[in-house]
Design a protein around this motif. Structure first.
Motif, PDB file in Angstrom:
ATOM      1  N   ARG A 154     -66.403 -50.168-108.040  1.00 25.58           N
ATOM      2  CA  ARG A 154     -65.423 -50.422-109.109  1.00 25.58           C
ATOM      3  C   ARG A 154     -65.473 -51.890-109.551  1.00 25.58           C
ATOM      4  O   ARG A 154     -65.311 -52.199-110.732  1.00 25.58           O
ATOM      5  CB  ARG A 154     -63.996 -50.077-108.640  1.00 25.58           C
ATOM      6  N   PHE A 155     -65.706 -52.789-108.574  1.00 23.10           N
ATOM      7  CA  PHE A 155     -65.794 -54.227-108.856  1.00 23.10           C
ATOM      8  C   PHE A 155     -66.938 -54.508-109.833  1.00 23.10           C
ATOM      9  O   PHE A 155     -66.762 -55.199-110.830  1.00 23.10           O
ATOM     10  CB  PHE A 155     -66.003 -54.979-107.533  1.00 23.10           C
ATOM     11  N   ILE A 156     -68.118 -53.926-109.545  1.00 21.43           N
ATOM     12  CA  ILE A 156     -69.286 -54.117-110.426  1.00 21.43           C
ATOM     13  C   ILE A 156     -69.034 -53.456-111.784  1.00 21.43           C
ATOM     14  O   ILE A 156     -69.326 -54.040-112.833  1.00 21.43           O
ATOM     15  CB  ILE A 156     -70.577 -53.537-109.784  1.00 21.43           C
ATOM     16  N   ALA A 157     -68.473 -52.251-111.787  1.00 19.37           N
ATOM     17  CA  ALA A 157     -68.240 -51.494-113.026  1.00 19.37           C
ATOM     18  C   ALA A 157     -67.328 -52.249-113.986  1.00 19.37           C
ATOM     19  O   ALA A 157     -67.511 -52.181-115.206  1.00 19.37           O
ATOM     20  CB  ALA A 157     -67.645 -50.129-112.701  1.00 19.37           C
ATOM     21  N   ILE A 158     -66.343 -52.976-113.457  1.00 23.66           N
ATOM     22  CA  ILE A 158     -65.371 -53.648-114.316  1.00 23.66           C
ATOM     23  C   ILE A 158     -65.728 -55.122-114.554  1.00 23.66           C
ATOM     24  O   ILE A 158     -65.584 -55.632-115.653  1.00 23.66           O
ATOM     25  CB  ILE A 158     -63.941 -53.474-113.746  1.00 23.66           C
ATOM     26  N   ARG A 159     -66.248 -55.800-113.531  1.00 28.49           N
ATOM     27  CA  ARG A 159     -66.578 -57.227-113.682  1.00 28.49           C
ATOM     28  C   ARG A 159     -67.921 -57.446-114.384  1.00 28.49           C
ATOM     29  O   ARG A 159     -68.120 -58.468-115.027  1.00 28.49           O
ATOM     30  CB  ARG A 159     -66.634 -57.910-112.300  1.00 28.49           C
ATOM     31  N   ASN A 160     -68.848 -56.478-114.222  1.00 30.94           N
ATOM     32  CA  ASN A 160     -70.189 -56.656-114.789  1.00 30.94           C
ATOM     33  C   ASN A 160     -70.705 -55.340-115.376  1.00 30.94           C
ATOM     34  O   ASN A 160     -71.755 -54.843-114.969  1.00 30.94           O
ATOM     35  CB  ASN A 160     -71.117 -57.142-113.671  1.00 30.94           C
ATOM     36  N   PRO A 161     -69.964 -54.755-116.342  1.00 29.79           N
ATOM     37  CA  PRO A 161     -70.299 -53.408-116.828  1.00 29.79           C
ATOM     38  C   PRO A 161     -71.701 -53.265-117.417  1.00 29.79           C
ATOM     39  O   PRO A 161     -72.333 -52.214-117.271  1.00 29.79           O
ATOM     40  CB  PRO A 161     -69.223 -53.120-117.876  1.00 29.79           C
ATOM     41  N   LEU A 162     -72.198 -54.324-118.053  1.00 31.52           N
ATOM     42  CA  LEU A 162     -73.514 -54.232-118.713  1.00 31.52           C
ATOM     43  C   LEU A 162     -74.659 -54.120-117.704  1.00 31.52           C
ATOM     44  O   LEU A 162     -75.699 -53.547-117.999  1.00 31.52           O
ATOM     45  CB  LEU A 162     -73.744 -55.433-119.639  1.00 31.52           C
ATOM     46  N   ARG A 163     -74.443 -54.660-116.507  1.00 36.44           N
ATOM     47  CA  ARG A 163     -75.506 -54.617-115.495  1.00 36.44           C
ATOM     48  C   ARG A 163     -75.228 -53.560-114.411  1.00 36.44           C
ATOM     49  O   ARG A 163     -75.946 -53.503-113.408  1.00 36.44           O
ATOM     50  CB  ARG A 163     -75.660 -56.015-114.859  1.00 36.44           C
ATOM     51  N   TYR A 164     -74.179 -52.768-114.622  1.00 37.63           N
ATOM     52  CA  TYR A 164     -73.749 -51.794-113.612  1.00 37.63           C
ATOM     53  C   TYR A 164     -74.885 -50.879-113.139  1.00 37.63           C
ATOM     54  O   TYR A 164     -75.162 -50.773-111.947  1.00 37.63           O
ATOM     55  CB  TYR A 164     -72.583 -50.960-114.169  1.00 37.63           C
ATOM     56  N   THR A 165     -75.575 -50.254-114.090  1.00 35.06           N
ATOM     57  CA  THR A 165     -76.635 -49.299-113.726  1.00 35.06           C
ATOM     58  C   THR A 165     -77.865 -49.979-113.121  1.00 35.06           C
ATOM     59  O   THR A 165     -78.567 -49.379-112.311  1.00 35.06           O
ATOM     60  CB  THR A 165     -77.074 -48.449-114.946  1.00 35.06           C
ATOM     61  N   SER A 166     -78.091 -51.250-113.496  1.00 40.21           N
ATOM     62  CA  SER A 166     -79.261 -51.948-112.911  1.00 40.21           C
ATOM     63  C   SER A 166     -78.941 -52.501-111.521  1.00 40.21           C
ATOM     64  O   SER A 166     -79.832 -52.664-110.691  1.00 40.21           O
ATOM     65  CB  SER A 166     -79.741 -53.068-113.840  1.00 40.21           C
ATOM     66  N   ILE A 167     -77.649 -52.794-111.245  1.00 38.89           N
ATOM     67  CA  ILE A 167     -77.262 -53.287-109.915  1.00 38.89           C
ATOM     68  C   ILE A 167     -77.133 -52.108-108.947  1.00 38.89           C
ATOM     69  O   ILE A 167     -77.711 -52.113-107.865  1.00 38.89           O
ATOM     70  CB  ILE A 167     -75.934 -54.091-109.976  1.00 38.89           C
ATOM     71  N   LEU A 168     -76.359 -51.105-109.361  1.00 40.79           N
ATOM     72  CA  LEU A 168     -76.137 -49.945-108.476  1.00 40.79           C
ATOM     73  C   LEU A 168     -77.112 -48.820-108.810  1.00 40.79           C
ATOM     74  O   LEU A 168     -76.737 -47.784-109.355  1.00 40.79           O
ATOM     75  CB  LEU A 168     -74.680 -49.466-108.564  1.00 40.79           C
ATOM     76  N   THR A 169     -78.375 -49.033-108.474  1.00 44.69           N
ATOM     77  CA  THR A 169     -79.389 -47.995-108.679  1.00 44.69           C
ATOM     78  C   THR A 169     -79.244 -46.938-107.579  1.00 44.69           C
ATOM     79  O   THR A 169     -78.519 -47.144-106.606  1.00 44.69           O
ATOM     80  CB  THR A 169     -80.802 -48.611-108.586  1.00 44.69           C
TER      81      THR A 169
END
Length: 322
Positions: free
Chosen positions: A127-142
């Motif tokens: 949730r932290f990545i999804a809200i703080r860094n939404p544009l990179r969400y899919t590249s961070i949480l592969t």
């Protein structure tokens, strides 16, 4: 020959322990077992359906739902670990449990509790990545990253519990062989050992601090940062939408940690509290989160609700093809 009252005298050579249901309420065990049975069935159905839904519905093949599947699997594991002995004691008054079975049950109970804490932490990170860094969400949480996090959580839970469990197999037990629950817990077994249990008393405290306390603190800090990000969003609708994705997880975290804290406080400071309160709190701890998690996600998450509808519509549709 009566099997109702196995020998409860101390015996260092005994290869078994005696589990305990609700002392003083033995006559009502059959009645008490009814709600337990229905809760267990609800837990198994709720979490199995959630796992099936996430597996079948391609719209749910996202990191958030993979972590939710891990939570459901952990809850299923915890329930299947405690259910057989609890129902056996309440239904059949079959209290005896072999030492190896007892220590193995304790190992899985404590490991899975730590795994659950780890999964909730992983969900907070998601949730932290999804809200703080939404544009990179899919590249961070592969997919591979989610797999690594899942394996890390499993290893942490199952490896960290080995050191205090292994000595249990070698300790002599010359005190009473009667345990205070209908399942085996490390802290229960250790009271019956006639040996130096200093390591077994100190290590779990360190483990609880490094896992439960640290996990809950990191989750709290991540939500403070998430809240700061959400409040920066200009549009009120977007703010509500962003925060709404966290509500289910916040509810699950509260359900889990409130029961953990409640149980810890009762154990530490509840010397004068009736034993029945200790027992009830331990059952709440083991049954409430696995019962509530699927309900919370089904009620609060739109994608899960629509997924359920699609799943049942597909299975009942005459034109449904495999």
């Amino acid at each position: 020959m009566s099997l109702d009252k196995p020998d409860e005298r101390p015996n260092g050579n005994s290869s078994s322990f005696l589990l305990t249901g609700f002392p003083g309420l033995e006559a009502a065990h059959h009645w008490i077992s009814t709600p337990f049975f229905f809760i267990y069935i609800s837990v198994l159905l709720g979490n199995s359906t959630l796992l099936l839904l996430i597996k079948e519905d391609h719209n749910l093949h996202e990191p958030m739902y993979y972590f939710l599947a891990m939570l459901a699997a952990t809850d299923l594991g915890l329930t299947l670990t405690t259910m057989p002995t609890v129902l056996r004691v309440l239904w059949l008054d079959h209290r005896e449990i072999g030492k190896v079975a007892c220590f193995s049950q304790a190992y899985f109970i404590h490991s899975l509790a730590f795994v659950e804490s780890g999964v909730l932490l992983a969900m907070a990170y998601d949730r932290f990545i999804a809200i703080r860094n939404p544009l990179r969400y899919t590249s961070i949480l592969t997919y591979s990253q989610v797999l690594k996090i899942g394996l890390g959580v499993l290893l942490r839970g199952f490896v960290s519990v080995i050191p205090p469990i292994v000595p249990l197999y070698f300790f002599p037990y010359c005190h009473s062989h009667v345990l205070s629950h209908a399942f085996c817990l490390h802290q229960d077994v250790i009271k019956l050992a006639c040996a130096d249990t200093t390591f077994n008393r100190l290590y779990p405290v360190v483990l609880v601090v490094f896992i439960f306390v640290l996990d809950s603190l990191i989750i709290l800090i991540s939500y403070v940062l998430i809240l700061k990000s959400v409040l920066r969003i200009a549009s009120k609708e977007e703010r509500a939408k962003a925060f709404n994705t966290c509500v289910s997880h916040i509810c699950c975290v509260l359900v889990f940690y409130v029961t953990v804290i409640g149980l810890s406080l009762i154990h530490r400071f509840g010397k004068q509290v009736p034993h029945i309160v200790h027992l009830t709190m331990s059952y709440v701890y083991f049954l409430f989160p696995p019962l509530m998690n699927p309900i919370i996600y089904s009620v609060k998450t739109k994608q899960i609700r629509s997924g359920f509808l699609r799943l049942f519509a597909n299975h009942h549709s005459p034109s449904h093809k495999m």
